[in-house]
Design an enzyme around this catalytic site. Structure first.
Site, PDB file in Angstrom:
ATOM      1  N   HIS A  78      51.873  35.943  42.745  1.00 43.63           N
ATOM      2  CA  HIS A  78      52.607  37.030  42.331  1.00 43.63           C
ATOM      3  C   HIS A  78      53.798  36.852  43.365  1.00 43.63           C
ATOM      4  O   HIS A  78      53.863  37.209  44.557  1.00 43.63           O
ATOM      5  CB  HIS A  78      51.729  38.371  42.787  1.00 43.63           C
ATOM      6  CG  HIS A  78      50.330  38.148  41.590  1.00 43.63           C
ATOM      7  ND1 HIS A  78      50.811  38.740  40.355  1.00 43.63           N
ATOM      8  CD2 HIS A  78      49.202  37.930  41.646  1.00 43.63           C
ATOM      9  CE1 HIS A  78      49.677  38.616  39.705  1.00 43.63           C
ATOM     10  NE2 HIS A  78      48.711  38.079  40.511  1.00 43.63           N
ATOM     11  N   PHE A 267      35.905  45.429  42.823  1.00 45.87           N
ATOM     12  CA  PHE A 267      36.401  46.625  43.449  1.00 45.87           C
ATOM     13  C   PHE A 267      36.344  47.700  42.467  1.00 45.87           C
ATOM     14  O   PHE A 267      37.218  47.734  41.814  1.00 45.87           O
ATOM     15  CB  PHE A 267      37.872  46.171  44.167  1.00 45.87           C
ATOM     16  CG  PHE A 267      37.669  44.822  44.641  1.00 45.87           C
ATOM     17  CD1 PHE A 267      37.046  44.728  45.703  1.00 45.87           C
ATOM     18  CD2 PHE A 267      38.760  43.990  43.957  1.00 45.87           C
ATOM     19  CE1 PHE A 267      36.875  43.346  46.322  1.00 45.87           C
ATOM     20  CE2 PHE A 267      38.703  42.505  44.492  1.00 45.87           C
ATOM     21  CZ  PHE A 267      37.868  42.142  45.530  1.00 45.87           C
ATOM     22  N   ASP A 269      37.692  50.420  40.838  1.00 46.19           N
ATOM     23  CA  ASP A 269      38.825  51.572  40.609  1.00 46.19           C
ATOM     24  C   ASP A 269      38.855  51.939  39.230  1.00 46.19           C
ATOM     25  O   ASP A 269      37.659  52.353  38.690  1.00 46.19           O
ATOM     26  CB  ASP A 269      39.823  50.390  41.149  1.00 46.19           C
ATOM     27  CG  ASP A 269      39.980  49.336  39.582  1.00 46.19           C
ATOM     28  OD1 ASP A 269      39.223  49.161  38.941  1.00 46.19           O
ATOM     29  OD2 ASP A 269      41.085  48.737  40.054  1.00 46.19           O
ATOM     30  N   ASP A 338      37.240  40.161  39.271  1.00 47.06           N
ATOM     31  CA  ASP A 338      38.280  41.403  39.214  1.00 47.06           C
ATOM     32  C   ASP A 338      39.575  41.097  39.167  1.00 47.06           C
ATOM     33  O   ASP A 338      40.321  41.829  38.456  1.00 47.06           O
ATOM     34  CB  ASP A 338      37.917  41.959  40.582  1.00 47.06           C
ATOM     35  CG  ASP A 338      38.353  43.528  40.794  1.00 47.06           C
ATOM     36  OD1 ASP A 338      39.711  43.097  40.979  1.00 47.06           O
ATOM     37  OD2 ASP A 338      37.717  44.330  40.713  1.00 47.06           O
ATOM     38  N   ASP A 343      44.591  41.664  36.325  1.00 48.16           N
ATOM     39  CA  ASP A 343      45.911  40.998  35.709  1.00 48.16           C
ATOM     40  C   ASP A 343      46.093  41.207  34.369  1.00 48.16           C
ATOM     41  O   ASP A 343      47.003  41.680  33.732  1.00 48.16           O
ATOM     42  CB  ASP A 343      46.004  39.765  36.171  1.00 48.16           C
ATOM     43  CG  ASP A 343      46.246  39.525  37.947  1.00 48.16           C
ATOM     44  OD1 ASP A 343      46.579  40.397  38.528  1.00 48.16           O
ATOM     45  OD2 ASP A 343      46.211  38.225  38.448  1.00 48.16           O
TER      46      ASP A 343
END
Length: 366
Positions: A78, A267, A269, A338, A343
């Site tokens: 990235h 994670f 979210d 994840d 992505d």
């Protein structure tokens, strides 16, 4: 020792067998996140897992990961992620994950949403944070230095607002809460770790779970817990992603060496539940789905939000297990799944291929 004196070794063993006193030092650290997620899954009424959908998603995810040669090395590909393998990068990642929460906008116009201009481009969402940190460093602001954060003479609130300034009229969400997190982290690092994130990491002795627990125990802004059906639920999103980012950035070496990295979960979210629903893994009750589709906020720490987060963690764990069942030699963990799902969801957002909006909660936890 006289016959009348108790044998301390025997007493310690007895205490441990009864669950009294401290655990033996050989007991591996445990974050309890996965156990919490399983509990939420078994007690959820508004979010459910589709078994067939989860198995199909596992096959699809693995095939795509293989097709894209997706691994922890993808993290450094990235363009905005730091490329150095040094203390400066560790500090960058710590600040990045300290503030890695709540980037969604209330604006229906993409052109009006919070964005950061950097290198001739406008960055939104998580990438706006990373861009803002790079921009500040290039402007000569030592924004990644822990000793700078509690110094409100040099590091004023106005300066911090300048660091995270927007290219639009909408400012970064929860700016006051972000400043509070920066101040707290700086004070604790200076007082307890000689101002060094490296010392914090070294105290964990290469244990991912120990580092997560250390962050949660010492920094209130990492203590991502909730109450659900009379149980304390552990999510620890930002603490876990700090460990994961270190592992990925340093490719499992140096400051990214963890002997139990696979204990880290997904994670929890607002993006991954969205992707899991799109893949047919998660199902919502009509009332919850209606609220999400109508862009209505969910209460932070409320039952709906906890069910979404907990079931998502458990779903990714089942996807991981299914991949390993089908491919026993696969090198895959919840972190990579994840990262891949996140992505992929961002790609769908850009291509306007989202099948359901993400849920909306204002919170410092994610």
């Amino acid at each position: 020792m006289s016959d009348s004196e108790p044998d301390e070794d025997i007493l310690n063993l007895l205490r441990q067998s009864l669950g009294i006193g401290s655990k033996p030092s050989s007991t591996p650290p445990d974050t309890q996140v996965l156990q919490s997620a399983e509990y939420v899954y078994h007690n959820s009424i508004d979010v459910a897992l589709d078994t067939h959908g989860t198995k199909a998603a596992a096959a699809q995810i693995w095939d795509l990961m293989q097709e894209k040669s997706y691994s922890f090395k993808t993290w450094s590909e990235h363009s905005l992620h730091p490329k150095g393998k040094n203390e400066a990068t560790v500090n960058f990642i710590f600040l990045m994950d300290l503030l890695n929460f709540c980037f969604w906008s209330d604006s229906s116009d993409p052109q009006q949403r919070f964005a950061v201009e950097y290198q001739g481009q406008r960055w939104t969402g998580y990438w706006s944070l990373v861009a803002a940190i790079h921009r500040a460093l290039e402007e000569g602001i030592p924004i990644t230095s822990p000793s700078f954060w509690p110094n409100d003479t040099d590091c004023t609130n106005d300066l911090l607002r300048h660091v995270f300034r927007s290219a639009t009229e909408e400012r970064i969400p929860l700016i006051d809460e972000r400043i509070t997190c920066i101040r707290e982290a700086g004070r604790i690092l200076m007082a307890e770790f000689d101002g060094s994130v490296l010392e914090l990491i070294q105290e964990a002795k290469h244990s991912a779970a120990a580092l997560v627990n250390l962050l949660v125990d010492r920094f209130s802004c990492f203590k991502d817990i909730a109450s659900f059906e009379n149980e304390t639920i552990h999510f620890y999103k930002r603490a876990q992603i700090f460990v994961a980012d270190l592992w990925a950035c340093f490719e499992g070496q140096s400051y990214g060496t963890f002997n139990d990295i696979d204990t880290v979960t997904m994670f929890a979210d607002y993006r991954i539940p969205q992707m899991l629903h799109s893949l047919g893994c998660l199902r919502y009750s009509p009332s919850l789905e209606s609220r999400i589709r109508n862009l209505k906020q969910l209460e932070s720490g409320g039952s709906w939000e906890i069910q979404l987060r907990g079931c998502s963690i458990w779903c990714v764990e089942l996807i991981r297990r299914e991949i390993l069942r089908q491919h026993p030699k696969a090198e895959v963990n919840a972190i990579l799944i994840d990262f891949f799902l996140y992505d992929t969801m961002k790609e769908r957002e850009v291509e306007a291929k989202e099948t359901i909006p993400h849920h909306r909660t204002r919170s410092i936890w994610y």
